[in-house]
Design a protein around this motif. Structure first.
Motif: not given
Length: 148
Positions: A23-49
């Motif tokens: 929701d925050d990404l869609r609304q452009g509220h980038y200052d609210r994003i938990d970037w560290d965990n989001l990056i970790d989750e994206i990396e985990d997605m690649a490892r999972s594939q």
């Protein structure tokens, strides 16, 4: 929601963290994003594939080996499993074509794991199975390929 609250939410309610982050990404509220965990989750997605591709490849190789070296025990369940895991491999490669070089890179290692599993499941000596994979990528992915 602040980044600090987002980080806490990540630890306490993962689904809510995802929904809030999206929701925050869609609304452009980038200052609210938990970037560290989001990056970790994206990396985990690649490892999972990659893990999924490797796991399905090992299952296909295992069943091809059992099919080839235990012809008297061939069954429709082996053939069904081959079809299912070949579908999964092709789906992964279709969804993420960049996995193809990885597939080719892990083929030899996956084959070794499949031979060890085939030994355990069949009771046949490990030297029953060739040390090098006899199946090429095309055969591995071909629904109609069954070794003699």
């Amino acid at each position: 929601m602040t980044q600090a609250k987002q980080r806490l939410l990540y630890e306490t309610d993962y689904l809510q963290w995802i929904e809030t982050t999206v929701d925050d990404l869609r609304q452009g509220h980038y200052d609210r994003i938990d970037w560290d965990n989001l990056i970790d989750e994206i990396e985990d997605m690649a490892r999972s594939q990659r893990r999924s591709l490797k796991s399905n490849l090992i299952v296909v190789l295992l069943h091809l080996l059992k099919w080839q070296y235990q012809p008297e025990k061939r069954s429709s369940s082996w053939e069904s499993s081959l079809l299912e895991h070949r579908y999964r491999l092709r789906d992964d490669l279709q969804d993420s074509p960049s996995l193809k070089p990885y597939f080719e890179t892990i083929l030899a290692e996956s084959y070794i794991r499949a031979t060890k599993q085939a030994k355990a499941e069949t009771g046949l000596p490990i030297d029953t199975f060739p040390t090098e994979c006899l199946y090429d990528v095309t055969s591995i992915l071909d629904d109609d390929f069954l070794p003699d």
